[in-house]
Scaffold this motif. Structure first.
Motif, mmCIF file in Angstrom:
data_model
loop_
_atom_site.group_PDB
_atom_site.id
_atom_site.type_symbol
_atom_site.label_atom_id
_atom_site.label_comp_id
_atom_site.label_asym_id
_atom_site.label_seq_id
_atom_site.Cartn_x
_atom_site.Cartn_y
_atom_site.Cartn_z
ATOM 1 N N LYS A 56 0.844 -1.191 0.000
ATOM 2 C CA LYS A 56 0.000 0.000 0.000
ATOM 3 C C LYS A 56 0.882 1.245 0.000
ATOM 4 O O LYS A 56 1.769 1.390 0.844
ATOM 5 N N ILE A 57 0.647 2.142 -0.958
ATOM 6 C CA ILE A 57 1.435 3.364 -1.047
ATOM 7 C C ILE A 57 0.724 4.521 -0.356
ATOM 8 O O ILE A 57 1.336 5.296 0.370
ATOM 9 N N ASN A 58 -0.583 4.639 -0.569
ATOM 10 C CA ASN A 58 -1.397 5.573 0.218
ATOM 11 C C ASN A 58 -2.804 4.987 0.318
ATOM 12 O O ASN A 58 -3.004 3.806 0.045
ATOM 13 N N ASP A 59 -3.780 5.804 0.654
ATOM 14 C CA ASP A 59 -5.115 5.281 0.948
ATOM 15 C C ASP A 59 -5.715 4.452 -0.185
ATOM 16 O O ASP A 59 -6.375 3.441 0.055
ATOM 17 N N ASN A 60 -5.491 4.875 -1.434
ATOM 18 C CA ASN A 60 -6.142 4.207 -2.557
ATOM 19 C C ASN A 60 -5.186 3.578 -3.556
ATOM 20 O O ASN A 60 -5.624 2.856 -4.447
ATOM 21 N N PHE A 61 -3.898 3.842 -3.428
ATOM 22 C CA PHE A 61 -2.935 3.417 -4.439
ATOM 23 C C PHE A 61 -2.071 2.280 -3.911
ATOM 24 O O PHE A 61 -1.493 2.371 -2.827
ATOM 25 N N PHE A 62 -1.976 1.187 -4.718
ATOM 26 C CA PHE A 62 -1.236 -0.007 -4.328
ATOM 27 C C PHE A 62 -0.293 -0.431 -5.453
ATOM 28 O O PHE A 62 -0.561 -0.186 -6.636
ATOM 29 N N LEU A 63 0.783 -1.083 -5.081
ATOM 30 C CA LEU A 63 1.665 -1.742 -6.035
ATOM 31 C C LEU A 63 1.523 -3.247 -5.861
ATOM 32 O O LEU A 63 1.472 -3.749 -4.725
ATOM 33 N N TYR A 64 1.451 -3.955 -6.991
ATOM 34 C CA TYR A 64 1.382 -5.427 -6.982
ATOM 35 C C TYR A 64 2.536 -5.960 -7.824
ATOM 36 O O TYR A 64 2.928 -5.347 -8.825
ATOM 37 N N PHE A 65 3.042 -7.122 -7.428
ATOM 38 C CA PHE A 65 4.203 -7.685 -8.124
ATOM 39 C C PHE A 65 3.992 -9.185 -8.305
ATOM 40 O O PHE A 65 3.632 -9.894 -7.370
ATOM 41 N N LYS A 66 4.204 -9.657 -9.543
ATOM 42 C CA LYS A 66 3.984 -11.071 -9.857
ATOM 43 C C LYS A 66 5.180 -11.647 -10.597
ATOM 44 O O LYS A 66 5.678 -11.064 -11.562
ATOM 45 N N GLN A 67 5.668 -12.809 -10.125
ATOM 46 C CA GLN A 67 6.731 -13.531 -10.835
ATOM 47 C C GLN A 67 6.092 -14.507 -11.816
ATOM 48 O O GLN A 67 5.213 -15.289 -11.459
ATOM 49 N N CYS A 68 6.552 -14.454 -13.075
ATOM 50 C CA CYS A 68 5.988 -15.294 -14.135
ATOM 51 C C CYS A 68 7.023 -16.288 -14.647
ATOM 52 O O CYS A 68 8.173 -16.292 -14.208
ATOM 53 N N ALA A 69 6.628 -17.121 -15.606
ATOM 54 C CA ALA A 69 7.486 -18.224 -16.054
ATOM 55 C C ALA A 69 8.487 -17.806 -17.122
ATOM 56 O O ALA A 69 9.556 -18.399 -17.253
ATOM 57 N N ASP A 70 8.159 -16.791 -17.923
ATOM 58 C CA ASP A 70 9.038 -16.383 -19.026
ATOM 59 C C ASP A 70 10.399 -15.941 -18.482
ATOM 60 O O ASP A 70 10.468 -15.114 -17.569
#
Length: 530
Positions: free
Chosen positions: A37-51
């Motif tokens: 969570k960066i602030n009340d409404n803004f988030f960062l998401y991170f996903k590891q993929c196969a490529d």
């Protein structure tokens, strides 16, 4: 997790071009390995993929009750990853970002900055400035909140950045790169050029060369081994031949001469309405042929390099190839615009400027200027100046929607258009550089003034005995524009005046100038004061 959300919104840039799509984004969001969570409404998401290459996907997400907006999705090199996702984003913008400025804050990533404006922002350009060449292709993100306080809008910006498409695509598409030598001292020219070229398909560019032929640097200095005085740069392999040609042109420059490289656009849409049905728009309209003999114009850019002063730039400008005034055309206007509102505008301005079918008016008094005539002239002059600048690949910085508004006759805010008269009868134009050389300091710190004025510009146009000057400077910079040496009359904005700084002796000498230098000096005589 997804069952509580009813609406999803995707930024339009999120396409296969960036090797992302809605399916990939939703999957990464729903099965993210990290979120922050960066602030009340803004988030960062991170996903590891196969490529193995496109392995890590970083998402910027707004969550508001039952709605989700995906602001950005970027594939991130593995060496930039940190479990602190904000650090990951900062690392990413450091490698692929452009320099930006918001208020007093600048860098490739602005974590937080505060602005005060009299009107609420409508576009990112109202808050963020991309530093560097106007040709840089980038995608920008500025997240902000606005509070109305005491008649002003307090704008808090956070997590703001702009990603260079050239840098990012070179990595994203694993573009083959090579190392080439460049002449020592010219590394910055190539570095700046790399910021604006397309790494996937070759961007054509044209080279503006010195106005006067001289002995080359190689001839004067007996240079035989170019590699001995060179540095190394890394470029996309597809640019090996054009950059080698540019190297050769640089080697043939005389000591102190300059060269300017501009990208050549291949227009596909009308600059005013986005129509694909393009035509040839005569920048100097055909009705003017009754008043001027054909002349060949060699557009010259008076661009100041490094610590060079204005007088030196007059002697060392760079030029494009000569072109007939009868065939001076722009190919980025559609048939509908050309034959409708632009044709009507030409007819109206002809009535203002001409006394009959063979003679233009000789003085400002003869024009009998009024609010209506000023509006017609201003509209026509700024359209001509912008068409000339686009033809020369020098599109000036302007507010958003400027071209669309010109169709309606609405001129951009913070532009001033002046008219003056001279003895010489000619048709010509001058596209100046930034307003830095026009600056006259009073109580404003030099560094701050130069920083503020970088986005301003000043272009001039001569039609017969009339000189028109168009200048742009953001009003909130608290700098004023004044006319020096030759008095001018403001025709836009309506009911506006400009201070005229009179120097009778210089004016007397000035009026005797009999060549194109008059227009250069008129353009330069605009003074910007703190």
């Amino acid at each position: 997790m997804t069952t509580s959300y009813k609406k999803y919104f995707f930024n339009p840039y999120l396409t296969d071009t960036h090797k992302v799509n809605e399916e990939t984004i939703l999957k990464a969001f729903n099965t993210a390995d990290y979120q922050q969570k960066i602030n009340d409404n803004f988030f960062l998401y991170f996903k590891q993929c196969a490529d193995p290459h496109l392995r890590y996907l970083l998402l910027g997400v707004f969550i508001d009750k039952d709605e989700i907006s995906f602001a950005f999705a970027f594939w991130v090199p593995s060496n930039l990853f940190s479990e602190d996702l904000l650090i990951t984003l900062i690392n990413f913008t450091t490698q692929f970002g452009c320099e930006i400025q918001i208020g007093n804050e600048k860098g490739s990533f602005v974590e937080k900055a505060t602005l005060f404006k009299s009107t609420p922002p409508r576009e990112p350009a109202d808050m963020m400035e991309i530093l560097g060449s106007i040709y840089i292709d980038c995608v920008s993100f500025i997240f902000h909140s606005t509070n109305h306080i005491g008649g002003q809008f307090e704008i808090t910006c956070y997590c703001s950045f702009a990603i260079s498409i050239s840098k990012y695509f070179a990595w994203l598409y694993a573009v083959p790169m090579i190392t080439i030598p460049v002449r020592t001292g010219w590394e910055n020219l190539f570095s700046e050029l790399l910021k604006i070229v397309d790494p996937l398909k070759r961007t054509p560019f044209k080279i503006l060369t010195p106005k006067v032929e001289k002995k080359s640097f190689a001839e004067e200095n007996n240079v035989n081994d170019t590699i001995a005085s060179s540095s190394q740069i890394i470029i996309p392999a597809i640019y090996e031949k054009p950059f080698a040609y540019l190297n050769e042109r640089i080697l043939n420059l005389s000591e102190g001469e300059k060269i300017l490289v501009l990208p050549v656009a291949h227009p596909s849409k009308c600059i005013f309405c986005d129509s694909n049905d393009l035509s040839k728009e005569h920048i100097f309209p055909q009705w003017l042929r009754n008043f001027f003999k054909e002349k060949f114009i060699q557009p010259t850019l008076l661009s100041k390099f490094g610590d060079e002063d204005f007088q030196s730039s007059l002697l060392t400008g760079v030029s494009d190839k000569p072109e007939s005034s009868y065939g001076f055309v722009n190919h980025q206007v559609c048939k509908a615009c050309n034959s409708n509102w632009m044709s009507t505008l030409e007819s109206r301005v002809k009535d203002v400027l001409s006394q009959d079918d063979k003679h233009l008016h000789n003085s400002i008094d003869d024009l009998k200027l009024s609010l209506d005539k000023n509006s017609i002239l201003s509209h026509w002059v700024i359209v001509k100046v912008l068409l000339l600048s686009i033809k020369q690949n020098m599109v000036p910085l302007l507010p958003e929607n400027t071209f669309e508004n010109l169709v309606k006759g609405v001129l951009p805010k913070d532009v001033i258009i002046e008219i003056a008269e001279c003895k010489q009868y000619d048709i010509n134009f001058i596209l100046g550089d930034s307003l830095v050389d026009h600056l006259r300091l009073t109580n404003l710190a030099k560094e701050k003034a130069l920083e503020l004025i970088e986005s301003g510009w000043c272009y001039s146009l001569q039609i017969g005995h009339f000189l028109f000057r168009v200048s742009y400077l953001k009003e909130n910079l608290c700098l004023s524009r004044k006319a020096s040496v030759i008095s001018t009359t403001v025709i836009f904005p309506p009911a506006s005046n400009i201070i005229n700084l009179e120097y009778p002796e210089i004016y007397k000498e000035w009026m005797e100038i009999k060549n194109h230098t008059l227009l250069y000096l008129f353009n330069f005589s605009l003074v910007v004061d703190g």
